[in-house]
Write an enzyme that holds these catalytic residues in place. Structure first.
Site, PDB file in Angstrom:
ATOM      1  CG  HIS A 156      -1.691  -1.227   1.455  1.00 14.16           C
ATOM      2  ND1 HIS A 156      -2.944  -1.479   0.964  1.00 14.16           N
ATOM      3  CD2 HIS A 156      -1.327  -2.355   2.125  1.00 14.16           C
ATOM      4  CE1 HIS A 156      -3.338  -2.691   1.324  1.00 14.16           C
ATOM      5  NE2 HIS A 156      -2.366  -3.247   2.024  1.00 14.16           N
ATOM      6  CB  SER A 277      13.588  22.698 -15.277  1.00  9.49           C
ATOM      7  OG  SER A 277      12.879  23.906 -15.406  1.00  9.49           O
ATOM      8  CE  LYS A 283      11.624  20.197 -11.836  1.00 14.25           C
ATOM      9  NZ  LYS A 283      10.668  19.344 -11.204  1.00 14.25           N
ATOM     10  CD  GLU A 290       9.007  12.421 -15.619  1.00 15.03           C
ATOM     11  OE1 GLU A 290       8.010  13.153 -15.583  1.00 15.03           O
ATOM     12  OE2 GLU A 290      10.179  12.878 -15.608  1.00 15.03           O
TER      13      GLU A 290
END
Ligand code: ARG
Length: 458
Positions: A156, A277, A283, A290
């Site tokens: 979970h 970024s 970043k 992704e």
């Protein structure tokens, strides 16, 4: 110019209809399979006395030069042709004259295209399997490196029990072995030759389908000609196997994305597999992971598109089936790209064991082991579970962890507790005691690694 199939009609079609009908922009990638298939066909026609040996030799030599010229770039694909099959035959006839027109005896584009796709996809299965094996090896090597590195295991997405990073990684190696198995299995049914089914009903010529199948490396032939030209199960099966593999890559990606976030910081990706970024200078984004996660949706779409295309089709060939290629090619191209990037990304990934340990030390992930300690001393598990739960509640109220409780505090809950409790709840002990087959102990993970390396033969 009139089409090669001009006959009943003048073979002059509307320009827009032509573009709509044409598949050469995407089926030209099968030129090698188309030409090799035609060579075997010419040889078979000569063996059977359907054409002369001399004509067959001329055809085979002509096909060979077309193949060389396409490979070298001396011959460009003519995008005005309807498909790759028409293109090859057209060039052959231009170069050889009337002999070229004999090649298409005792076959149809329907069995020809089915043959080409099966041959093309056979190679794709092999390429995808090799890449999957590379990835499995890299994952297994990482697991070896981190087989004793403790991290929290989750259910979970809540900290559950301590495991090792090596154990976690080996879970993916097991998934990839199943993917390899699925690919090998679908290759078996793919490797049956449809050539000789002709348009749909077979042929009046005395052909030798077994010879062609053998020449082209097939295990057997499709035994019903209607089925041979209309079967695309092997595309669907391959795309489902690819979809399952992509689902595994996507789950792995999701974990890599979580683990490389500041919230976890369990791993550091190599700069080579991250991006910055354009506005936020701090970043370091896990774009590769992704994108793999994102492309999984695209591959599922390919599978659904073909299933939907096929579902209402009457036997045998229908032009709808030309839609098979873009889906299956896209699925193959996509997974190959994803696997290539994944191999490098995992190979260069570094774990941050301190952070994994820190996370493992919070969240009471040794509470099961505390209960097991009481069971070992004679309490029934349910009673032990209850005591262990009350101790966790006490710790939360008093800002403690199980390791920082004093023996006196433990004895408030049960006089069974002795000094040896600390040994049993140490995270190292929690891991090393899980010696059951498939468990998280170092020995068990070593056994998993050994098994995977044996299956891979590496
Ligand atoms: N380009 C076609 C395809 O990909 C080849 C088969 C054409 N057959 C036909 N009867 N029109 O399916």
């Amino acid at each position: 110019m009139a089409k090669m199939w001009a006959g009943r009609t003048a073979g002059i079609t509307d320009k827009i209809a032509d573009d709509f009908n044409s598949s050469i922009s995407f089926d030209s990638r099968m030129y090698r399979q188309d030409i090799t298939g035609s060579m075997a066909h010419a040889a078979m026609l000569a063996n059977q006395g359907i054409i002369t040996r001399e004509d067959a030799d001329t055809l085979i030599a002509g096909l060979e030069t077309i193949l060389q010229d396409l490979d070298s770039g001396a011959l460009a694909i003519d995008l005005d042709c309807e498909d790759i099959h028409m293109f090859v035959e057209q060039v052959l006839t231009e170069r050889l004259g009337d002999v070229g027109k004999k090649l298409h005896t005792a076959r149809s584009r329907n069995d020809q295209v089915a043959l080409d796709i099966r041959m093309y996809l056979r190679d794709q299965v092999d390429e995808i399997s090799d890449l999957l094996k590379d990835l499995t090896s890299v994952v297994t090597a990482k697991a070896e490196e981190y087989k004793a590195t403790i991290m929290p295991g989750y259910t979970h997405l809540q900290r559950a029990q301590p495991i090792t990073f090596g154990h976690h990684l080996m879970a993916y190696a097991m998934m990839f072995l199943r993917d390899l198995d699925r690919l090998a299995d679908c290759r078996k049914r793919m490797n049956q030759s449809p050539i000789g089914c002709c348009a749909l009903a077979g042929t009046t010529y005395e052909t030798d389908r077994y010879f062609e199948a053998k020449e082209l490396g097939f295990d057997s032939i499709c035994l019903n000609s209607l089925d041979g030209v209309s079967d695309r199960d092997f595309c669907v099966e391959l795309m489902s196997a690819i979809s399952v593999a992509m689902m595994h890559l996507s789950r792995f990606s999701e974990e890599i994305i979580l683990w490389s976030s500041w919230e976890f910081k369990f791993v550091e990706l190599s700069d080579a597999y991250t991006t910055g970024s354009s506005i936020m200078p701090q970043k370091k984004n896990p774009d590769m992971a992704e994108l793999v996660r994102g492309k999984t949706g695209r591959v599922y779409g390919d599978l659904m598109a073909l299933l939907t295309t096929l579902k209402g089709l009457p036997l045998a060939y229908n032009k709808d089936m030309q839609e098979d290629k873009e889906s299956i090619f896209d699925a193959c191209d996509t997974i190959k790209m994803c696997l290539k990037v994944f191999v490098g990304m995992v190979d260069t990934l570094k774990a941050i064991p301190e952070n994994m340990m820190k996370a493992a030390q919070q969240g009471f992930i040794n509470a099961t082991d505390l209960a097991d300690y009481l069971v070992k001393k004679g309490l029934p598990f349910r009673a032990a579970y209850k005591i262990s739960g009350s101790i966790v509640a006490y710790c939360i109220q008093n800002n403690k962890v199980l390791e920082s409780m004093t023996l006196e505090e433990y004895q408030e809950f049960s006089d069974i507790f002795q000094q040896d409790v600390y040994e049993d709840i140490s995270l190292e002990a929690c891991v090393s005691k899980r010696i059951s087959v498939g468990g998280t102990s170092v020995e068990s993970v070593e056994m998993q690694i050994k098994y995977v390396n044996e299956v891979l033969g590496r």
